[in-house]
Scaffold this motif. Structure first.
Motif, PDB file in Angstrom:
ATOM      1  N   TYR A  53       0.850  -1.185   0.000  1.00 50.69           N
ATOM      2  CA  TYR A  53       0.000   0.000   0.000  1.00 50.69           C
ATOM      3  C   TYR A  53       0.890   1.240   0.000  1.00 50.69           C
ATOM      4  N   GLU A  54       0.832   2.014  -1.074  1.00 53.79           N
ATOM      5  CA  GLU A  54       1.626   3.248  -1.163  1.00 53.79           C
ATOM      6  C   GLU A  54       0.866   4.433  -0.590  1.00 53.79           C
ATOM      7  N   ILE A  55      -0.379   4.598  -1.045  1.00 54.32           N
ATOM      8  CA  ILE A  55      -1.215   5.704  -0.566  1.00 54.32           C
ATOM      9  C   ILE A  55      -2.564   5.137  -0.151  1.00 54.32           C
ATOM     10  N   ILE A  56      -3.003   5.532   1.038  1.00 59.07           N
ATOM     11  CA  ILE A  56      -4.302   5.111   1.553  1.00 59.07           C
ATOM     12  C   ILE A  56      -5.101   6.365   1.870  1.00 59.07           C
ATOM     13  N   LEU A 119       5.607   3.230  19.066  1.00 63.73           N
ATOM     14  CA  LEU A 119       6.316   3.058  17.798  1.00 63.73           C
ATOM     15  C   LEU A 119       5.775   4.027  16.745  1.00 63.73           C
ATOM     16  N   LYS A 120       6.632   4.447  15.837  1.00 64.08           N
ATOM     17  CA  LYS A 120       6.254   5.343  14.745  1.00 64.08           C
ATOM     18  C   LYS A 120       6.433   4.619  13.427  1.00 64.08           C
ATOM     19  N   TRP A 121       5.527   4.882  12.491  1.00 69.32           N
ATOM     20  CA  TRP A 121       5.547   4.236  11.185  1.00 69.32           C
ATOM     21  C   TRP A 121       6.379   5.009  10.176  1.00 69.32           C
ATOM     22  N   ASP A 122       6.818   4.304   9.149  1.00 69.60           N
ATOM     23  CA  ASP A 122       7.430   4.905   7.971  1.00 69.60           C
ATOM     24  C   ASP A 122       6.265   5.384   7.093  1.00 69.60           C
ATOM     25  N   MET A 123       5.641   6.478   7.526  1.00 65.64           N
ATOM     26  CA  MET A 123       4.419   6.974   6.895  1.00 65.64           C
ATOM     27  C   MET A 123       4.323   8.469   7.135  1.00 65.64           C
ATOM     28  N   THR A 124       3.837   9.187   6.123  1.00 66.66           N
ATOM     29  CA  THR A 124       3.570  10.608   6.281  1.00 66.66           C
ATOM     30  C   THR A 124       2.128  10.881   5.891  1.00 66.66           C
ATOM     31  N   SER A 127      -2.014  15.652   1.922  1.00 67.40           N
ATOM     32  CA  SER A 127      -3.368  16.075   1.580  1.00 67.40           C
ATOM     33  C   SER A 127      -4.164  14.994   0.848  1.00 67.40           C
ATOM     34  N   ASP A 128      -3.470  14.081   0.148  1.00 64.65           N
ATOM     35  CA  ASP A 128      -4.176  13.030  -0.604  1.00 64.65           C
ATOM     36  C   ASP A 128      -4.199  11.692   0.142  1.00 64.65           C
ATOM     37  N   GLY A 129      -3.791  11.678   1.413  1.00 67.42           N
ATOM     38  CA  GLY A 129      -3.868  10.459   2.215  1.00 67.42           C
ATOM     39  C   GLY A 129      -2.565  10.108   2.900  1.00 67.42           C
ATOM     40  N   GLU A 130      -2.521   8.903   3.442  1.00 65.34           N
ATOM     41  CA  GLU A 130      -1.329   8.389   4.118  1.00 65.34           C
ATOM     42  C   GLU A 130      -0.371   7.819   3.075  1.00 65.34           C
ATOM     43  N   HIS A 131       0.869   8.269   3.107  1.00 73.16           N
ATOM     44  CA  HIS A 131       1.921   7.771   2.203  1.00 73.16           C
ATOM     45  C   HIS A 131       2.829   6.850   3.012  1.00 73.16           C
ATOM     46  N   TRP A 132       2.809   5.564   2.663  1.00 73.90           N
ATOM     47  CA  TRP A 132       3.546   4.550   3.407  1.00 73.90           C
ATOM     48  C   TRP A 132       4.829   4.171   2.676  1.00 73.90           C
ATOM     49  N   GLY A 133       5.913   4.016   3.433  1.00 78.02           N
ATOM     50  CA  GLY A 133       7.173   3.560   2.854  1.00 78.02           C
ATOM     51  C   GLY A 133       7.105   2.084   2.494  1.00 78.02           C
ATOM     52  N   ALA A 134       6.569   1.298   3.396  1.00 76.76           N
ATOM     53  CA  ALA A 134       6.434  -0.145   3.150  1.00 76.76           C
ATOM     54  C   ALA A 134       5.381  -0.710   4.098  1.00 76.76           C
ATOM     55  N   ARG A 135       4.173  -0.806   3.609  1.00 79.28           N
ATOM     56  CA  ARG A 135       3.055  -1.416   4.341  1.00 79.28           C
ATOM     57  C   ARG A 135       2.539  -2.542   3.461  1.00 79.28           C
ATOM     58  N   THR A 136       2.745  -3.787   3.907  1.00 82.54           N
ATOM     59  CA  THR A 136       2.479  -4.924   3.033  1.00 82.54           C
ATOM     60  C   THR A 136       1.644  -6.007   3.707  1.00 82.54           C
ATOM     61  N   GLU A 137       0.960  -6.776   2.847  1.00 87.70           N
ATOM     62  CA  GLU A 137       0.230  -7.982   3.236  1.00 87.70           C
ATOM     63  C   GLU A 137       0.787  -9.122   2.390  1.00 87.70           C
ATOM     64  N   THR A 154      -1.965 -14.914   6.240  1.00 87.30           N
ATOM     65  CA  THR A 154      -1.504 -13.644   5.694  1.00 87.30           C
ATOM     66  C   THR A 154      -0.660 -12.958   6.751  1.00 87.30           C
ATOM     67  N   GLU A 155       0.532 -12.519   6.366  1.00 85.93           N
ATOM     68  CA  GLU A 155       1.393 -11.797   7.299  1.00 85.93           C
ATOM     69  C   GLU A 155       1.409 -10.322   6.940  1.00 85.93           C
ATOM     70  N   LEU A 156       1.059  -9.481   7.902  1.00 83.31           N
ATOM     71  CA  LEU A 156       1.168  -8.046   7.727  1.00 83.31           C
ATOM     72  C   LEU A 156       2.583  -7.644   8.144  1.00 83.31           C
ATOM     73  N   GLN A 157       3.210  -6.797   7.331  1.00 80.08           N
ATOM     74  CA  GLN A 157       4.545  -6.275   7.621  1.00 80.08           C
ATOM     75  C   GLN A 157       4.512  -4.773   7.343  1.00 80.08           C
ATOM     76  N   PHE A 158       4.583  -3.958   8.410  1.00 77.02           N
ATOM     77  CA  PHE A 158       4.549  -2.505   8.294  1.00 77.02           C
ATOM     78  C   PHE A 158       5.893  -1.970   8.772  1.00 77.02           C
ATOM     79  N   ARG A 159       6.583  -1.228   7.904  1.00 74.86           N
ATOM     80  CA  ARG A 159       7.916  -0.708   8.237  1.00 74.86           C
ATOM     81  C   ARG A 159       7.807   0.409   9.265  1.00 74.86           C
ATOM     82  N   LEU A 160       8.701   0.345  10.246  1.00 71.77           N
ATOM     83  CA  LEU A 160       8.774   1.373  11.280  1.00 71.77           C
ATOM     84  C   LEU A 160       9.721   2.493  10.852  1.00 71.77           C
ATOM     85  N   ALA A 161       9.483   3.677  11.377  1.00 67.43           N
ATOM     86  CA  ALA A 161      10.325   4.837  11.067  1.00 67.43           C
ATOM     87  C   ALA A 161      11.710   4.644  11.674  1.00 67.43           C
TER      88      ALA A 161
END
Length: 161
Positions: A53-56, A119-124, A127-137, A154-161
């Protein structure tokens, strides 16, 4: 229970689309095609297919999503395929056994767990949504062997900042 796992860079072959929650097939239905393309070229898979997921932008039901197939080393893409890398780093991970339609609640639990841990995510937020560095299923189950989606892992893997 979520864990924190360190991963190296992981190359993959992917395809990207802007979709809604009801048009996921525009990305997901291409996974088998990409696996076949890699097999025709003798490229072995080194992990489970995944969605990145790049943009949510849930208020507007807009997602920028990739389908990816992990490979040992980068490949030369063709057509609308591209080569990329899941970046190295620390990831919050959790394994879900069951139908993928329950992943929203699993994701909510993972996000809450990380917040409770400070914990903080690799996400900003933009205006057009959440931009994730690496949020995967990562879809660990081969649907040809286990067609009942209630039996999928299914393994969720969300990159931390």
């Amino acid at each position: 229970m979520p864990t924190i796992t360190e991963y190296p860079d992981r190359p993959y072959l992917g395809i990207k689309r802007e979709i809604t929650m009801t048009t996921f097939g525009l990305v997901g239905d291409r996974i088998g095609e990409m696996i076949g393309w890699l097999a025709q070229r003798g490229v072995p898979l080194v992990g489970a297919p995944f969605f990145r997921y790049e943009i949510i932008d849930m208020p507007h039901d807009r997602l920028l999503v990739q389908a990816g197939i992990p490979v040992a080393s980068p490949v030369e893409p063709e057509g609308d395929y591209f080569a990329d890398v899941l970046p190295a780093g620390r990831y919050a991970t959790v394994l879900h056994h069951g139908h993928p339609d329950r992943l929203m609640s699993v994701t909510t639990d993972l996000l809450r767990w990380a917040a409770d841990q400070g914990l903080k995510w690799d996400m900003t937020e933009e205006s057009d949504g959440e931009h994730w560095g690496a949020r995967t299923e990562h879809y660990q189950t081969d649907p040809r062997e286990h067609p009942d989606m209630a039996d999928w892992d299914t393994e969720l893997q969300f990159r931390l900042a």
